[in-house]
Design a protein around this motif. Sequence first.
Motif, short mmCIF file in Angstrom:
data_model
loop_
_atom_site.label_atom_id
_atom_site.label_comp_id
_atom_site.label_asym_id
_atom_site.label_seq_id
_atom_site.Cartn_x
_atom_site.Cartn_y
_atom_site.Cartn_z
N THR A 1 104.28 23.16 -45.08
CA THR A 1 103.09 22.74 -44.34
C THR A 1 103.26 21.31 -43.84
OG1 THR A 1 101.73 24.21 -45.67
CG2 THR A 1 100.59 22.48 -44.45
N ALA B 1 106.45 30.15 -37.17
CA ALA B 1 105.78 28.86 -36.96
C ALA B 1 105.26 28.76 -35.53
CB ALA B 1 106.75 27.72 -37.24
N ASN B 2 104.13 28.10 -35.38
CA ASN B 2 103.49 27.91 -34.08
C ASN B 2 103.73 26.47 -33.63
OD1 ASN B 2 101.95 28.46 -31.84
ND2 ASN B 2 100.00 28.06 -32.87
N LEU B 3 104.78 26.27 -32.80
CA LEU B 3 105.17 24.93 -32.36
C LEU B 3 105.35 24.83 -30.84
CD1 LEU B 3 107.84 24.36 -35.16
CD2 LEU B 3 105.67 23.12 -34.94
N ALA C 1 109.02 23.92 -25.65
CA ALA C 1 109.45 22.83 -26.54
C ALA C 1 110.62 22.06 -25.93
CB ALA C 1 109.85 23.38 -27.90
N LEU D 1 105.80 21.29 -40.96
CA LEU D 1 105.19 21.80 -39.73
C LEU D 1 104.29 20.75 -39.08
CD1 LEU D 1 104.41 25.51 -40.63
CD2 LEU D 1 105.94 24.69 -38.83
N ALA D 2 103.50 20.06 -39.90
CA ALA D 2 102.62 19.02 -39.38
C ALA D 2 103.43 17.91 -38.72
CB ALA D 2 101.74 18.46 -40.49
N LEU E 1 108.15 28.40 -29.90
CA LEU E 1 108.52 27.08 -29.41
C LEU E 1 108.49 27.07 -27.89
CD1 LEU E 1 110.19 27.27 -32.35
CD2 LEU E 1 110.88 25.05 -31.54
N ALA F 1 106.56 21.50 -28.77
CA ALA F 1 107.03 20.51 -29.75
C ALA F 1 108.14 19.64 -29.16
CB ALA F 1 107.52 21.21 -31.01
N ARG G 1 104.92 19.28 -35.39
CA ARG G 1 103.87 19.40 -34.36
C ARG G 1 103.53 18.04 -33.76
NH1 ARG G 1 101.25 23.27 -38.13
NH2 ARG G 1 101.81 25.32 -37.32
N ALA G 2 103.63 16.99 -34.59
CA ALA G 2 103.32 15.63 -34.14
C ALA G 2 104.53 14.97 -33.47
CB ALA G 2 102.86 14.79 -35.33
#
Length: 166
Positions: A5, A30-32, A55, A8-9, A52, A35, A12-13
């Motif tokens: 988690t 994963a939902n990116l 991305a 992933l955070a 992605l 990214a 994403r950032a």
Amino acid sequence: MNTTTDLLAQLRAGKLPADGIVHSADLKGANLPGAKLAGVRLIMCNLAGADLTGADLTGATLSDCDLAGIKLGGARLTGAIISDCRAAKSDLKGGDLANVQAGYVDFTGADFSGAIMADAVLPGAKLAGGILRDLKGLGVTFEGADLSGADFTGAELSQGIFLNCN
């Protein structure tokens, strides 16, 4: 939060680990989308079914990863190095794969429709049943690649090199 988690955070950032390396991470599904992962090194990661889309993976390295069913439509992978990965049924529609080095990657059934693959090199790649319609592959090199049943309708492959392919 667990480490997946947290990772992933961070991703994403647009924040990569300090050394830029992500090793053995389970990012399946994963939902990116969008990214910013330019230069990241993904080693032995599970990104099967991850999103992605759009991305930025410019100059990234993906080694021994599970990319089956990954969504990379419209993604930028310019200059990326992809090796020994499983990317069957992946979506790379409209992606920028110029100058990609993709050795021994299983792209069976992958969709590269409208993608840019100028000067990409794909030794030993499996593209059987792949969809490469309208591919922009000026100078692409396929060496020892499995192209059986691949659909190159409308693809532009001038100056392309096809050595020992089937």
